[in-house]
Design a protein around this motif. Sequence first.
Motif, PDB file in Angstrom:
ATOM      1  N   TYR A  54       0.960  -1.128  -0.013  1.00  0.00           N
ATOM      2  CA  TYR A  54       0.020  -0.039  -0.119  1.00  0.00           C
ATOM      3  C   TYR A  54       0.811   1.377   0.054  1.00  0.00           C
ATOM      4  N   PHE A  55       0.831   2.393  -0.976  1.00  0.00           N
ATOM      5  CA  PHE A  55       1.048   3.378  -0.729  1.00  0.00           C
ATOM      6  C   PHE A  55       0.340   4.464  -1.430  1.00  0.00           C
ATOM      7  N   SER A  56       0.798   5.635  -1.090  1.00  0.00           N
ATOM      8  CA  SER A  56      -0.052   6.873  -1.490  1.00  0.00           C
ATOM      9  C   SER A  56       0.885   7.921  -1.936  1.00  0.00           C
ATOM     10  N   ILE A  57       0.293   9.159  -2.174  1.00  0.00           N
ATOM     11  CA  ILE A  57       1.311  10.445  -2.262  1.00  0.00           C
ATOM     12  C   ILE A  57       0.554  11.741  -1.721  1.00  0.00           C
ATOM     13  N   LEU A  58       1.213  12.657  -1.081  1.00  0.00           N
ATOM     14  CA  LEU A  58       0.926  13.786  -0.537  1.00  0.00           C
ATOM     15  C   LEU A  58       1.602  15.104  -1.313  1.00  0.00           C
ATOM     16  N   ARG A  59       0.725  16.259  -1.106  1.00  0.00           N
ATOM     17  CA  ARG A  59       1.479  17.467  -1.738  1.00  0.00           C
ATOM     18  C   ARG A  59       1.239  18.430  -0.621  1.00  0.00           C
ATOM     19  N   ASN A  60       2.157  19.342  -0.706  1.00  0.00           N
ATOM     20  CA  ASN A  60       1.880  20.642   0.186  1.00  0.00           C
ATOM     21  C   ASN A  60       0.647  20.967   0.241  1.00  0.00           C
ATOM     22  N   PRO A  61      -0.103  21.188   1.088  1.00  0.00           N
ATOM     23  CA  PRO A  61      -1.508  21.761   1.119  1.00  0.00           C
ATOM     24  C   PRO A  61      -1.994  22.903   0.549  1.00  0.00           C
ATOM     25  N   VAL A  62      -0.835  23.817   0.556  1.00  0.00           N
ATOM     26  CA  VAL A  62      -1.113  25.290   0.174  1.00  0.00           C
ATOM     27  C   VAL A  62      -0.982  25.365  -1.486  1.00  0.00           C
ATOM     28  N   PHE A  63      -0.094  24.364  -2.094  1.00  0.00           N
ATOM     29  CA  PHE A  63      -0.193  23.964  -3.693  1.00  0.00           C
ATOM     30  C   PHE A  63      -1.369  23.371  -3.810  1.00  0.00           C
ATOM     31  N   GLN A  64      -1.762  22.206  -3.146  1.00  0.00           N
ATOM     32  CA  GLN A  64      -2.653  21.332  -3.532  1.00  0.00           C
ATOM     33  C   GLN A  64      -4.122  22.096  -3.407  1.00  0.00           C
ATOM     34  N   LEU A  65      -4.175  22.944  -2.441  1.00  0.00           N
ATOM     35  CA  LEU A  65      -5.481  23.781  -2.612  1.00  0.00           C
ATOM     36  C   LEU A  65      -5.676  24.668  -3.785  1.00  0.00           C
ATOM     37  N   GLU A  66      -4.390  25.275  -4.150  1.00  0.00           N
ATOM     38  CA  GLU A  66      -4.375  26.176  -5.132  1.00  0.00           C
ATOM     39  C   GLU A  66      -4.861  25.648  -6.501  1.00  0.00           C
ATOM     40  N   SER A  67      -4.267  24.386  -6.807  1.00  0.00           N
ATOM     41  CA  SER A  67      -4.466  23.461  -7.815  1.00  0.00           C
ATOM     42  C   SER A  67      -6.041  23.165  -7.805  1.00  0.00           C
ATOM     43  N   SER A  68      -6.610  22.892  -6.667  1.00  0.00           N
ATOM     44  CA  SER A  68      -8.073  22.427  -6.605  1.00  0.00           C
ATOM     45  C   SER A  68      -9.033  23.489  -6.869  1.00  0.00           C
ATOM     46  N   PHE A  69      -8.455  24.491  -6.574  1.00  0.00           N
ATOM     47  CA  PHE A  69      -9.411  25.988  -6.935  1.00  0.00           C
ATOM     48  C   PHE A  69      -9.784  26.101  -8.176  1.00  0.00           C
ATOM     49  N   VAL A  70      -8.611  26.014  -8.880  1.00  0.00           N
ATOM     50  CA  VAL A  70      -8.521  26.074 -10.401  1.00  0.00           C
ATOM     51  C   VAL A  70      -9.249  25.062 -11.036  1.00  0.00           C
ATOM     52  N   TYR A  71      -8.955  23.827 -10.829  1.00  0.00           N
ATOM     53  CA  TYR A  71      -9.427  22.696 -11.284  1.00  0.00           C
ATOM     54  C   TYR A  71     -10.940  22.215 -11.288  1.00  0.00           C
ATOM     55  N   TYR A  72     -11.337  22.618  -9.930  1.00  0.00           N
ATOM     56  CA  TYR A  72     -12.823  22.270  -9.238  1.00  0.00           C
ATOM     57  C   TYR A  72     -13.574  23.532  -9.212  1.00  0.00           C
ATOM     58  N   LYS A  73     -13.257  24.598  -9.740  1.00  0.00           N
ATOM     59  CA  LYS A  73     -13.928  25.947  -9.381  1.00  0.00           C
ATOM     60  C   LYS A  73     -15.429  26.103  -9.936  1.00  0.00           C
ATOM     61  N   ASP A  74     -15.709  25.316 -10.819  1.00  0.00           N
ATOM     62  CA  ASP A  74     -16.874  25.157 -11.443  1.00  0.00           C
ATOM     63  C   ASP A  74     -17.832  24.030 -10.869  1.00  0.00           C
ATOM     64  N   HIS A  75     -17.208  23.024  -9.961  1.00  0.00           N
ATOM     65  CA  HIS A  75     -17.788  21.793  -9.648  1.00  0.00           C
ATOM     66  C   HIS A  75     -18.069  22.033  -8.064  1.00  0.00           C
ATOM     67  N   THR A  76     -17.598  23.020  -7.272  1.00  0.00           N
ATOM     68  CA  THR A  76     -17.781  23.014  -5.831  1.00  0.00           C
ATOM     69  C   THR A  76     -18.638  24.215  -5.269  1.00  0.00           C
ATOM     70  N   PRO A  77     -19.541  24.320  -4.478  1.00  0.00           N
ATOM     71  CA  PRO A  77     -20.354  25.594  -4.531  1.00  0.00           C
ATOM     72  C   PRO A  77     -19.360  26.592  -3.518  1.00  0.00           C
ATOM     73  N   ALA A  78     -18.349  26.059  -2.694  1.00  0.00           N
ATOM     74  CA  ALA A  78     -17.781  26.999  -2.118  1.00  0.00           C
ATOM     75  C   ALA A  78     -16.704  27.947  -2.876  1.00  0.00           C
ATOM     76  N   PHE A  79     -16.340  27.399  -4.169  1.00  0.00           N
ATOM     77  CA  PHE A  79     -15.166  27.859  -5.020  1.00  0.00           C
ATOM     78  C   PHE A  79     -15.971  28.904  -6.295  1.00  0.00           C
ATOM     79  N   ARG A  80     -17.407  28.515  -6.349  1.00  0.00           N
ATOM     80  CA  ARG A  80     -18.002  28.861  -7.335  1.00  0.00           C
ATOM     81  C   ARG A  80     -18.240  30.394  -7.575  1.00  0.00           C
ATOM     82  N   GLY A  81     -18.471  30.881  -6.073  1.00  0.00           N
ATOM     83  CA  GLY A  81     -19.001  32.155  -6.100  1.00  0.00           C
ATOM     84  C   GLY A  81     -17.950  33.185  -5.721  1.00  0.00           C
ATOM     85  N   VAL A  82     -16.830  32.967  -5.769  1.00  0.00           N
ATOM     86  CA  VAL A  82     -15.607  33.770  -5.210  1.00  0.00           C
ATOM     87  C   VAL A  82     -14.659  34.119  -6.488  1.00  0.00           C
TER      88      VAL A  82
END
Length: 388
Positions: free
Chosen positions: A127-155
């Motif tokens: 079993y293995f996984s991978i992690l990323r610095n949450p600051v950069f991970q969140l920035e990437s999620s904001f761009v990638y999922y902006k149209d998919h998640t309510p919390a990002f959609r209106g900002v």
Amino acid sequence: CFQAILLLALTVFLLAIFLNVDIRLLMSFLGDKAEGPPITNVMFLKTHKTASSTVLNILFRFAETNNLSVALPVGSQFHLGYPWLFLARYVEGVEPSGPKQHFNIMCNHLRFNLPEVQKVMPKDTFYFSILRNPVFQLESSFVYYKDHTPAFRGVTSLEAFLASPWTYYNWSLGLSNIYTRNNMWFDLGFDNNAPAEEGYVRASLAAVEQRFQLVLIAEHFDESMVLLRRLLHWRLDDVVSFSLNSRSRRTVTSLTPEGQERAQRWCALDWRLYQHFNRTFWAKVHAELGLQRLRAEVELLRVRRRELEALCLQDGGPKNQLQITDRLLRPYQSGKANILGYNLRLGLDNQTLQMCRRMVMPELQYMAHLYTLQFPEKPPKKIPFLEE
């Protein structure tokens, strides 16, 4: 023949001087011999926006090359039940009464649920996984999922969101907002909205460490591949890769120092997770390799990647979607991200073409390809954006 051997020896010697490594150490690497038989039962927890698509490609290629079975999503699905906790019945080939077979590789997106995973994976699974610095991970999620998640959609920007997150984030929406807070913690099967209390955090980290033999770090991807290769007893070419599902630089935003501190507080659980396994990663590096050997093996990995880039890729690098001539190699586009892909060189012989094509094949297309190979009697998976 003698001249060729002499030339090879001289090349190795000069390379050793250039890399400042022990010549005997370098010679042992050039043999590309794994210590022991390769591990073929592998479960990779694919976290979001952490370079995990590149790791998935490595695993898909290893499975196809070695004729291994992959636990693929059932029917027309592309995830293993995500964002719901994983159940064995989300895997194609699992009967309602329970699985009749174990699979070698599991690596599609799922929310970790160990008892159900163990129903479809062998007891000796790595079993293995991978992690990323949450600051950069969140920035990437904001761009990638902006149209998919309510919390990002209106900002308008991530900085604005982090300045007042509770203005936009409604915890009662549950799964709708999973990409906006502690998403890696969530992927591991935990509550992403739980308070970051010390006892809870320590117990959760211990549970992850007990189950996962290795947690990779995205910021040290090449070092991660070297360590993974050693633990799995794989060959060098098994872990060489091109970056997949990456964004163009123009869609990447750097947070201010204040924004970064806010992101760490907002994703406090992910931050603790990342800090802990960044430490354990380097502890494993020292125990398994040592820094001198790590540096030498990383350089060999990069040399091999450059060789394959020159062999496989047209113009040697990634392209935006409109520049990719083979539509079957175009990656899925999401949100405001500009996801890059590759063009292959023209005139490749068939064997080289197939090898190169596997290395650049986007995630959804590769999964559909493996599904058809494993289940030729079932309707093939359709990829909607390729049919538009």
